[in-house]
Design an enzyme around this catalytic site. Structure first.
Site, PDB file in Angstrom:
ATOM      1  N   ASN A  10       0.794  -1.188   0.059  1.00  0.00           N
ATOM      2  CA  ASN A  10       0.018  -0.016   0.139  1.00  0.00           C
ATOM      3  C   ASN A  10       0.895   1.201   0.018  1.00  0.00           C
ATOM      4  OD1 ASN A  10      -1.771   2.094   0.478  1.00  0.00           O
ATOM      5  ND2 ASN A  10      -2.500   1.370   2.501  1.00  0.00           N
ATOM      6  N   LYS A  12       0.071   4.402  -0.092  1.00  0.00           N
ATOM      7  CA  LYS A  12      -0.616   5.370   0.350  1.00  0.00           C
ATOM      8  C   LYS A  12      -0.250   6.860  -0.445  1.00  0.00           C
ATOM      9  CE  LYS A  12      -0.319   3.021   4.871  1.00  0.00           C
ATOM     10  NZ  LYS A  12      -0.175   3.063   6.435  1.00  0.00           N
ATOM     11  N   HIS A 102      -9.710   1.003   5.010  1.00  0.00           N
ATOM     12  CA  HIS A 102      -8.368   1.102   5.816  1.00  0.00           C
ATOM     13  C   HIS A 102      -8.465   2.409   7.015  1.00  0.00           C
ATOM     14  CE1 HIS A 102      -4.144   2.282   6.649  1.00  0.00           C
ATOM     15  NE2 HIS A 102      -3.804   1.333   5.677  1.00  0.00           N
ATOM     16  N   GLU A 104      -7.043   4.691   7.900  1.00  0.00           N
ATOM     17  CA  GLU A 104      -6.581   5.828   7.931  1.00  0.00           C
ATOM     18  C   GLU A 104      -7.927   6.677   7.165  1.00  0.00           C
ATOM     19  OE1 GLU A 104      -3.178   5.373   5.828  1.00  0.00           O
ATOM     20  OE2 GLU A 104      -2.250   4.784   7.562  1.00  0.00           O
ATOM     21  N   GLU A 174      -4.990  -5.238  10.452  1.00  0.00           N
ATOM     22  CA  GLU A 174      -4.151  -4.024  10.667  1.00  0.00           C
ATOM     23  C   GLU A 174      -4.427  -3.384  12.048  1.00  0.00           C
ATOM     24  OE1 GLU A 174      -2.373  -3.015   6.621  1.00  0.00           O
ATOM     25  OE2 GLU A 174      -3.977  -1.864   7.003  1.00  0.00           O
ATOM     26  N   GLY A 180       2.898   2.237  11.005  1.00  0.00           N
ATOM     27  CA  GLY A 180       3.574   3.379  10.763  1.00  0.00           C
ATOM     28  C   GLY A 180       4.433   3.663  11.917  1.00  0.00           C
ATOM     29  N   SER A 220       3.693  -2.161   9.917  1.00  0.00           N
ATOM     30  CA  SER A 220       5.205  -1.966  10.204  1.00  0.00           C
ATOM     31  C   SER A 220       5.840  -3.504   9.779  1.00  0.00           C
ATOM     32  CB  SER A 220       5.541  -1.868  11.569  1.00  0.00           C
ATOM     33  OG  SER A 220       5.166  -0.575  12.020  1.00  0.00           O
ATOM     34  N   GLY A 241       2.980  -1.201   4.293  1.00  0.00           N
ATOM     35  CA  GLY A 241       2.986   0.272   4.014  1.00  0.00           C
ATOM     36  C   GLY A 241       4.512   0.648   3.450  1.00  0.00           C
TER      37      GLY A 241
HETATM   38  O1  LIG Z   1      -1.301   0.694   6.842  1.00  0.00           O
HETATM   39  C1  LIG Z   1      -0.547  -0.422   6.534  1.00  0.00           C
HETATM   40  C2  LIG Z   1      -0.740  -0.762   5.149  1.00  0.00           C
HETATM   41  O2  LIG Z   1      -2.218  -0.845   4.755  1.00  0.00           O
HETATM   42  C3  LIG Z   1       0.843  -0.683   7.153  1.00  0.00           C
HETATM   43  O3  LIG Z   1       1.531   0.579   6.990  1.00  0.00           O
HETATM   44  P1  LIG Z   1       3.127   0.310   7.454  1.00  0.00           P
HETATM   45  O4  LIG Z   1       3.727  -0.904   7.036  1.00  0.00           O
HETATM   46  O5  LIG Z   1       3.691   1.433   7.083  1.00  0.00           O
HETATM   47  O6  LIG Z   1       2.940   0.236   9.142  1.00  0.00           O
END
Ligand SMILES: O=C(CO)COP(=O)(O)O
Length: 260
Positions: A10, A12, A102, A104, A174, A180, A220, A241
């Site tokens: 992803n 983002k 997601h 976010e 997740e 993150g 992560s 991510g």
């Molecule tokens: O939200 C994520 C994937 O959709 C995970 O992000 P990270 O791998 O940066 O923690």
């Protein structure tokens, strides 16, 4: 039934279409060098919408087997919905997936359970596999309510779907506190919730569906944590991510099964 693992990146809100092209060309090369076998582990990327046409062009004829999809999808089919991108548009570009719900999107765009459910349905109506993202915030985990909270999101997201439709869905667990933050859930934490998700699928839709649906872990994920995660019986892949923005690291993650 053996589920083909899925490692999805992803991106983002990162990478212009020019940067996306460079990263993807590197990724194709890195995967080849690392001995990636597309029939053993599926790899997918979820670029920003404006990068997708470029991604399609790079992947077309690359022989890499890398799939792609949207990070979101409109719940509507077409019309006066300024700023939205429809399932038809994604499908026309050759997308396979659409991420839905997601954390976010839920957190910063107020996406409710109902909206998430409508987006899952919009993806399926366009022959896209929704990647339904679920997972608890830190307070829920501290209160010991992480399973209950996450399963309610799974139920909400799949509301009104037939067993045949659910088979096409990918679920990504997740935990919000692991996204993150560098804080990877332990493989046991991931397994606990992924197992509960599969149990819920079995109860609601039957064993055949529970066996078919891929349940991913996200938060992560790095090349140093992927092997342990993939050893868990109910973890069928990862939604990555930050580490998906580095071609060599993402290729390492996607070839966790290839002996060094
Ligand atoms: O939200 C994520 C994937 O959709 C995970 O992000 P990270 O791998 O940066 O923690």
């Amino acid at each position: 039934m053996t589920r083909t693992p899925l490692i999805a990146g992803n991106w983002k809100m990162n990478l212009t279409y020019i940067e996306a092209q460079a990263l993807l060309e590197d990724l194709v090369e890195n995967l080849k060098e690392a001995g990636h076998k597309a029939d053993a582990v599926e790899v997918a990327v979820l670029p920003p919408f404006v990068d997708i046409r470029t991604v399609q062009t790079v992947l077309d004829g690359s022989g890499s087997g890398i799939a792609f999809g949207g990070q979101d999808i409109s719940e509507h089919e077409s019309g006066a919905y300024t700023g939205e991108v429809s399932g038809t548009m994604l499908k026309a570009l050759g997308a396979t997936y659409a991420a839905v719900g997601h954390s976010e999107r839920r957190q910063y765009h107020g996406e409710t359970e109902q909206v998430t459910n409508a987006k899952v349905k919009a993806a399926l109506a366009n022959e896209l596999s929704p990647i339904l993202c679920v997972g608890e915030p830190l307070e829920e985990r501290k209160a010991g309510k992480h399973v209950e909270y996450t399963l309610a999101q799974v139920e909400g997201g799949l509301e009104g779907l037939s067993a045949e439709e659910v088979k096409k869905v990918v679920i990504a667990y997740e935990p919000v506190w692991a996204i993150g933050t560098g804080e990877v859930a332990t493989s046991e934490d991931a397994q606990e919730v992924c197992h509960e998700i599969r149990d819920l699928l079995a109860t609601k839709f039957g064993d055949e569906v529970a066996d078919a649906v891929r349940v991913l872990y996200g938060g992560s994920v790095k090349s140093s944590s992927i092997v342990d995660l993939m050893q868990q019986a109910d973890v069928d892949g990862a939604l990555v991510g930050g580490a998906s923005l580095k071609a060599d690291e993402f290729a390492k993650i996607a070839t966790y099964n290839v002996a060094a």
